[in-house]
Structure formats: structure tokens, C-alpha cells
Design a protein around this motif. Sequence first.
Motif, PDB file in Angstrom:
ATOM      1  N   MET A  38       0.846  -1.180   0.000  1.00  0.00           N
ATOM      2  CA  MET A  38       0.000   0.000   0.000  1.00  0.00           C
ATOM      3  C   MET A  38       0.886   1.237   0.000  1.00  0.00           C
ATOM      4  O   MET A  38       1.876   1.294   0.705  1.00  0.00           O
ATOM      5  N   SER A  39       0.514   2.239  -0.744  1.00  0.00           N
ATOM      6  CA  SER A  39       1.314   3.451  -0.837  1.00  0.00           C
ATOM      7  C   SER A  39       0.751   4.618  -0.043  1.00  0.00           C
ATOM      8  O   SER A  39       1.440   5.588   0.198  1.00  0.00           O
ATOM      9  N   PHE A  40      -0.517   4.547   0.347  1.00  0.00           N
ATOM     10  CA  PHE A  40      -1.168   5.679   0.997  1.00  0.00           C
ATOM     11  C   PHE A  40      -1.896   5.234   2.259  1.00  0.00           C
ATOM     12  O   PHE A  40      -2.503   4.171   2.274  1.00  0.00           O
ATOM     13  N   TRP A  41      -1.838   6.075   3.284  1.00  0.00           N
ATOM     14  CA  TRP A  41      -2.564   5.823   4.536  1.00  0.00           C
ATOM     15  C   TRP A  41      -3.416   7.031   4.869  1.00  0.00           C
ATOM     16  O   TRP A  41      -3.023   8.167   4.600  1.00  0.00           O
ATOM     17  N   ASN A  42      -4.536   6.790   5.504  1.00  0.00           N
ATOM     18  CA  ASN A  42      -5.299   7.832   6.178  1.00  0.00           C
ATOM     19  C   ASN A  42      -5.187   7.496   7.655  1.00  0.00           C
ATOM     20  O   ASN A  42      -5.714   6.477   8.112  1.00  0.00           O
ATOM     21  N   LEU A  43      -4.472   8.308   8.411  1.00  0.00           N
ATOM     22  CA  LEU A  43      -4.198   7.997   9.809  1.00  0.00           C
ATOM     23  C   LEU A  43      -5.457   7.981  10.666  1.00  0.00           C
ATOM     24  O   LEU A  43      -5.482   7.345  11.716  1.00  0.00           O
ATOM     25  N   GLY A  44      -6.522   8.635  10.210  1.00  0.00           N
ATOM     26  CA  GLY A  44      -7.774   8.632  10.960  1.00  0.00           C
ATOM     27  C   GLY A  44      -8.545   7.338  10.851  1.00  0.00           C
ATOM     28  O   GLY A  44      -9.329   7.000  11.739  1.00  0.00           O
ATOM     29  N   THR A  45      -8.328   6.587   9.762  1.00  0.00           N
ATOM     30  CA  THR A  45      -9.093   5.355   9.551  1.00  0.00           C
ATOM     31  C   THR A  45      -8.208   4.106   9.471  1.00  0.00           C
ATOM     32  O   THR A  45      -8.716   3.011   9.257  1.00  0.00           O
ATOM     33  N   LEU A  46      -6.917   4.263   9.654  1.00  0.00           N
ATOM     34  CA  LEU A  46      -5.975   3.147   9.527  1.00  0.00           C
ATOM     35  C   LEU A  46      -6.267   2.069  10.570  1.00  0.00           C
ATOM     36  O   LEU A  46      -6.386   2.353  11.759  1.00  0.00           O
ATOM     37  N   LYS A  47      -6.383   0.832  10.146  1.00  0.00           N
ATOM     38  CA  LYS A  47      -6.626  -0.302  11.041  1.00  0.00           C
ATOM     39  C   LYS A  47      -5.302  -0.786  11.626  1.00  0.00           C
ATOM     40  O   LYS A  47      -4.403  -1.173  10.891  1.00  0.00           O
ATOM     41  N   LEU A  48      -5.196  -0.751  12.946  1.00  0.00           N
ATOM     42  CA  LEU A  48      -3.998  -1.213  13.631  1.00  0.00           C
ATOM     43  C   LEU A  48      -4.215  -2.626  14.143  1.00  0.00           C
ATOM     44  O   LEU A  48      -5.340  -3.022  14.442  1.00  0.00           O
ATOM     45  N   GLU A  49      -3.120  -3.393  14.252  1.00  0.00           N
ATOM     46  CA  GLU A  49      -3.174  -4.780  14.720  1.00  0.00           C
ATOM     47  C   GLU A  49      -2.262  -4.943  15.924  1.00  0.00           C
ATOM     48  O   GLU A  49      -1.304  -4.190  16.104  1.00  0.00           O
ATOM     49  N   GLN A  50      -2.539  -5.959  16.723  1.00  0.00           N
ATOM     50  CA  GLN A  50      -1.722  -6.233  17.906  1.00  0.00           C
ATOM     51  C   GLN A  50      -0.269  -6.472  17.509  1.00  0.00           C
ATOM     52  O   GLN A  50       0.022  -7.305  16.650  1.00  0.00           O
ATOM     53  N   PHE A  51       0.652  -5.709  18.105  1.00  0.00           N
ATOM     54  CA  PHE A  51       2.089  -5.876  17.873  1.00  0.00           C
ATOM     55  C   PHE A  51       2.725  -6.538  19.083  1.00  0.00           C
ATOM     56  O   PHE A  51       3.401  -7.555  18.971  1.00  0.00           O
ATOM     57  N   ARG A  52       2.520  -5.945  20.238  1.00  0.00           N
ATOM     58  CA  ARG A  52       2.955  -6.465  21.532  1.00  0.00           C
ATOM     59  C   ARG A  52       1.849  -6.147  22.517  1.00  0.00           C
ATOM     60  O   ARG A  52       0.999  -5.308  22.229  1.00  0.00           O
ATOM     61  N   PRO A  53       1.866  -6.746  23.699  1.00  0.00           N
ATOM     62  CA  PRO A  53       0.848  -6.361  24.688  1.00  0.00           C
ATOM     63  C   PRO A  53       0.890  -4.846  24.935  1.00  0.00           C
ATOM     64  O   PRO A  53       1.947  -4.281  25.187  1.00  0.00           O
ATOM     65  N   GLY A  54      -0.252  -4.204  24.756  1.00  0.00           N
ATOM     66  CA  GLY A  54      -0.347  -2.768  24.989  1.00  0.00           C
ATOM     67  C   GLY A  54       0.054  -1.908  23.815  1.00  0.00           C
ATOM     68  O   GLY A  54      -0.004  -0.683  23.895  1.00  0.00           O
ATOM     69  N   ILE A  55       0.452  -2.525  22.690  1.00  0.00           N
ATOM     70  CA  ILE A  55       0.855  -1.751  21.508  1.00  0.00           C
ATOM     71  C   ILE A  55       0.170  -2.320  20.267  1.00  0.00           C
ATOM     72  O   ILE A  55       0.315  -3.497  19.945  1.00  0.00           O
ATOM     73  N   MET A  56      -0.572  -1.446  19.590  1.00  0.00           N
ATOM     74  CA  MET A  56      -1.197  -1.787  18.316  1.00  0.00           C
ATOM     75  C   MET A  56      -0.411  -1.044  17.234  1.00  0.00           C
ATOM     76  O   MET A  56       0.051   0.077  17.469  1.00  0.00           O
TER      77      MET A  56
END
Length: 108
Positions: free
Chosen positions: A1-19
Motif C-alpha cells: 500500500m502506498s497511501f494511509w489515512n491515519l484517521g481510519t488506519l486499522k492497527l493490529e496487535q504488535f505487543r501487549p499494549g501496543i497496536m
Amino acid sequence: MSFWNLGTLKLEQFRPGIMSKAEIGDNLIMVCMRIDLGREDTGHEHSFDQCGIVLEGQIEMFVGQERRLLNANDCYFIPSGRRHGWKTFDRPVKLLDVSSKSMSSAVS
């Protein structure tokens, strides 16, 4: 992907407490991350430069002996090999972080 909208970007679990969500290119890594309140990284270092901007919330960061309280729109730069860490307080923090791509040689 080349473009993000930071307001709608889907985050995923990276570490406990960090998406997070990462885009990895040939030379750079761009990461948007959300860190929960009351989290801390007491310090680490790695062999690549890293920089970023606080998008939301408040985070205390240290780079070497320098320590700062950062808020939205504050930026940071961490030279390779410099010990650094952070802690969050009473609300989550959202960051946009960029580093050069030599992740395989990270040092804890």
C-alpha cells in the motif's frame, strides 16, 4: 500500500499494549502505533536511525541522557546506537515512526 489515512488506519496487535501497522520498503520502515496508557520501555538501542512524530497523547522519551515530555505535533530523532526509551501516562499515545531498514541487526 502506498497511501494511509491515519484517521481510519486499522492497527493490529504488535505487543501487549501496543497496536501498530507497518509498511516495509527496500530501505525504510514506516509504522503507525498506538501505545496504551501506563506502558513503559526502560531502554534499548539498535543499529539504525529512527524518527517520528507524536500524533495524539503525551509520552516521555529519553535519547541518551536527554529526556523530554512530548505532545501532539512534537517530533523526535534517535541516532543509531543511542540508548532510548519511553513511557506513557494517563491516556494512550499515537505515533508515526520511521526508521531505516536494518532491523535484522537490532540490539536489545
